[in-house]
Design a protein around this motif. Sequence first.
Motif, mmCIF file in Angstrom:
data_model
loop_
_atom_site.group_PDB
_atom_site.id
_atom_site.type_symbol
_atom_site.label_atom_id
_atom_site.label_comp_id
_atom_site.label_asym_id
_atom_site.label_seq_id
_atom_site.Cartn_x
_atom_site.Cartn_y
_atom_site.Cartn_z
ATOM 1 N N GLY A 24 23.562 44.698 34.933
ATOM 2 C CA GLY A 24 22.434 45.235 35.681
ATOM 3 C C GLY A 24 22.377 44.753 37.123
ATOM 4 O O GLY A 24 21.304 44.655 37.699
ATOM 5 N N TRP A 25 23.521 44.443 37.689
ATOM 6 C CA TRP A 25 23.593 43.953 39.056
ATOM 7 C C TRP A 25 23.861 45.107 40.008
ATOM 8 O O TRP A 25 24.330 46.172 39.613
ATOM 9 C CB TRP A 25 24.709 42.930 39.209
ATOM 10 N N SER A 26 23.620 44.882 41.272
ATOM 11 C CA SER A 26 23.913 45.865 42.313
ATOM 12 C C SER A 26 25.435 45.972 42.486
ATOM 13 O O SER A 26 26.111 44.970 42.709
ATOM 14 C CB SER A 26 23.276 45.429 43.636
ATOM 15 N N VAL A 27 25.935 47.185 42.399
ATOM 16 C CA VAL A 27 27.386 47.402 42.551
ATOM 17 C C VAL A 27 27.830 47.020 43.959
ATOM 18 O O VAL A 27 28.849 46.352 44.141
ATOM 19 C CB VAL A 27 27.755 48.871 42.240
ATOM 20 N N ALA A 28 27.059 47.416 44.965
ATOM 21 C CA ALA A 28 27.428 47.122 46.353
ATOM 22 C C ALA A 28 27.461 45.616 46.607
ATOM 23 O O ALA A 28 28.387 45.109 47.257
ATOM 24 C CB ALA A 28 26.454 47.796 47.309
ATOM 25 N N LEU A 29 26.470 44.895 46.102
ATOM 26 C CA LEU A 29 26.434 43.452 46.303
ATOM 27 C C LEU A 29 27.600 42.771 45.593
ATOM 28 O O LEU A 29 28.250 41.887 46.151
ATOM 29 C CB LEU A 29 25.105 42.879 45.800
ATOM 30 N N LEU A 30 27.891 43.194 44.376
ATOM 31 C CA LEU A 30 29.011 42.605 43.644
ATOM 32 C C LEU A 30 30.339 42.905 44.340
ATOM 33 O O LEU A 30 31.219 42.038 44.408
ATOM 34 C CB LEU A 30 29.035 43.106 42.201
ATOM 35 N N ARG A 31 30.481 44.095 44.892
ATOM 36 C CA ARG A 31 31.710 44.418 45.642
ATOM 37 C C ARG A 31 31.843 43.535 46.877
ATOM 38 O O ARG A 31 32.937 43.073 47.206
ATOM 39 C CB ARG A 31 31.718 45.887 46.050
ATOM 40 N N LEU A 32 30.726 43.308 47.571
ATOM 41 C CA LEU A 32 30.749 42.448 48.752
ATOM 42 C C LEU A 32 31.159 41.028 48.374
ATOM 43 O O LEU A 32 32.008 40.424 49.030
ATOM 44 C CB LEU A 32 29.377 42.435 49.428
ATOM 45 N N ILE A 33 30.583 40.515 47.294
ATOM 46 C CA ILE A 33 30.949 39.177 46.824
ATOM 47 C C ILE A 33 32.429 39.131 46.456
ATOM 48 O O ILE A 33 33.139 38.186 46.792
ATOM 49 C CB ILE A 33 30.066 38.771 45.625
ATOM 50 N N TRP A 34 32.899 40.177 45.786
ATOM 51 C CA TRP A 34 34.310 40.215 45.375
ATOM 52 C C TRP A 34 35.240 40.228 46.588
ATOM 53 O O TRP A 34 36.261 39.543 46.608
ATOM 54 C CB TRP A 34 34.564 41.438 44.492
ATOM 55 N N VAL A 35 34.888 41.004 47.608
ATOM 56 C CA VAL A 35 35.707 41.044 48.820
ATOM 57 C C VAL A 35 35.755 39.671 49.462
ATOM 58 O O VAL A 35 36.818 39.210 49.888
ATOM 59 C CB VAL A 35 35.168 42.103 49.813
ATOM 60 N N LEU A 36 34.615 39.003 49.536
ATOM 61 C CA LEU A 36 34.594 37.665 50.122
ATOM 62 C C LEU A 36 35.455 36.697 49.316
ATOM 63 O O LEU A 36 36.131 35.845 49.884
ATOM 64 C CB LEU A 36 33.157 37.155 50.222
ATOM 65 N N LEU A 37 35.433 36.827 47.997
ATOM 66 C CA LEU A 37 36.261 35.957 47.159
ATOM 67 C C LEU A 37 37.749 36.260 47.314
ATOM 68 O O LEU A 37 38.582 35.355 47.231
ATOM 69 C CB LEU A 37 35.870 36.091 45.687
ATOM 70 N N THR A 38 38.090 37.520 47.521
ATOM 71 C CA THR A 38 39.513 37.858 47.640
ATOM 72 C C THR A 38 40.065 37.568 49.029
ATOM 73 O O THR A 38 41.272 37.646 49.226
ATOM 74 C CB THR A 38 39.779 39.329 47.271
ATOM 75 N N LEU A 39 39.201 37.246 49.981
ATOM 76 C CA LEU A 39 39.695 36.827 51.291
ATOM 77 C C LEU A 39 40.323 35.440 51.216
ATOM 78 O O LEU A 39 41.110 35.069 52.070
ATOM 79 C CB LEU A 39 38.566 36.838 52.323
ATOM 80 N N THR A 40 39.944 34.695 50.194
ATOM 81 C CA THR A 40 40.579 33.409 49.942
ATOM 82 C C THR A 40 41.939 33.707 49.309
ATOM 83 O O THR A 40 42.237 34.861 49.011
ATOM 84 C CB THR A 40 39.694 32.553 49.006
ATOM 85 N N PRO A 41 42.740 32.721 49.043
ATOM 86 C CA PRO A 41 44.057 33.012 48.472
ATOM 87 C C PRO A 41 44.017 33.949 47.260
ATOM 88 O O PRO A 41 42.982 34.160 46.660
ATOM 89 C CB PRO A 41 44.576 31.634 48.096
ATOM 90 N N VAL A 42 45.115 34.440 46.901
ATOM 91 C CA VAL A 42 45.372 35.546 45.975
ATOM 92 C C VAL A 42 44.651 35.552 44.616
ATOM 93 O O VAL A 42 44.523 36.608 44.040
ATOM 94 C CB VAL A 42 46.898 35.662 45.753
ATOM 95 N N PRO A 43 44.131 34.463 44.057
ATOM 96 C CA PRO A 43 43.589 34.526 42.692
ATOM 97 C C PRO A 43 42.584 35.646 42.442
ATOM 98 O O PRO A 43 42.569 36.217 41.351
ATOM 99 C CB PRO A 43 42.936 33.163 42.494
ATOM 100 N N GLY A 44 41.763 35.996 43.410
ATOM 101 C CA GLY A 44 40.797 37.074 43.216
ATOM 102 C C GLY A 44 41.475 38.399 42.907
ATOM 103 O O GLY A 44 41.046 39.143 42.023
ATOM 104 N N LEU A 45 42.543 38.703 43.586
ATOM 105 C CA LEU A 45 43.281 39.941 43.348
ATOM 106 C C LEU A 45 43.968 39.911 41.982
ATOM 107 O O LEU A 45 43.961 40.908 41.260
ATOM 108 C CB LEU A 45 44.319 40.159 44.457
ATOM 109 N N ILE A 46 44.504 38.778 41.619
ATOM 110 C CA ILE A 46 45.163 38.663 40.318
ATOM 111 C C ILE A 46 44.155 38.847 39.192
ATOM 112 O O ILE A 46 44.418 39.562 38.218
ATOM 113 C CB ILE A 46 45.893 37.306 40.194
#
Length: 58
Positions: A24-46
């Motif tokens: 029940g979370w905001s899709v846009a907010l979760l995408r923003l958080i995910w993008v910020l996490l994937t800016l760090t080294p590769v684990p987010g993408l994996i």
Amino acid sequence: MNLYRSKNHRIFAGVIGGIAERFGWSVALLRLIWVLLTLTPVPGLIIYLVLWMVLPER
């Protein structure tokens, strides 16, 4: 915990949309958080790719 890939909120594979729908979370907010996490080294993408392969489509 029934996680799935979303058919409605998808840009690439629907993983983030499915997680947002499930909790029940905001899709846009979760995408923003995910993008910020994937800016760090590769684990987010994996993690995203693994979830894409493991989660069933709704």
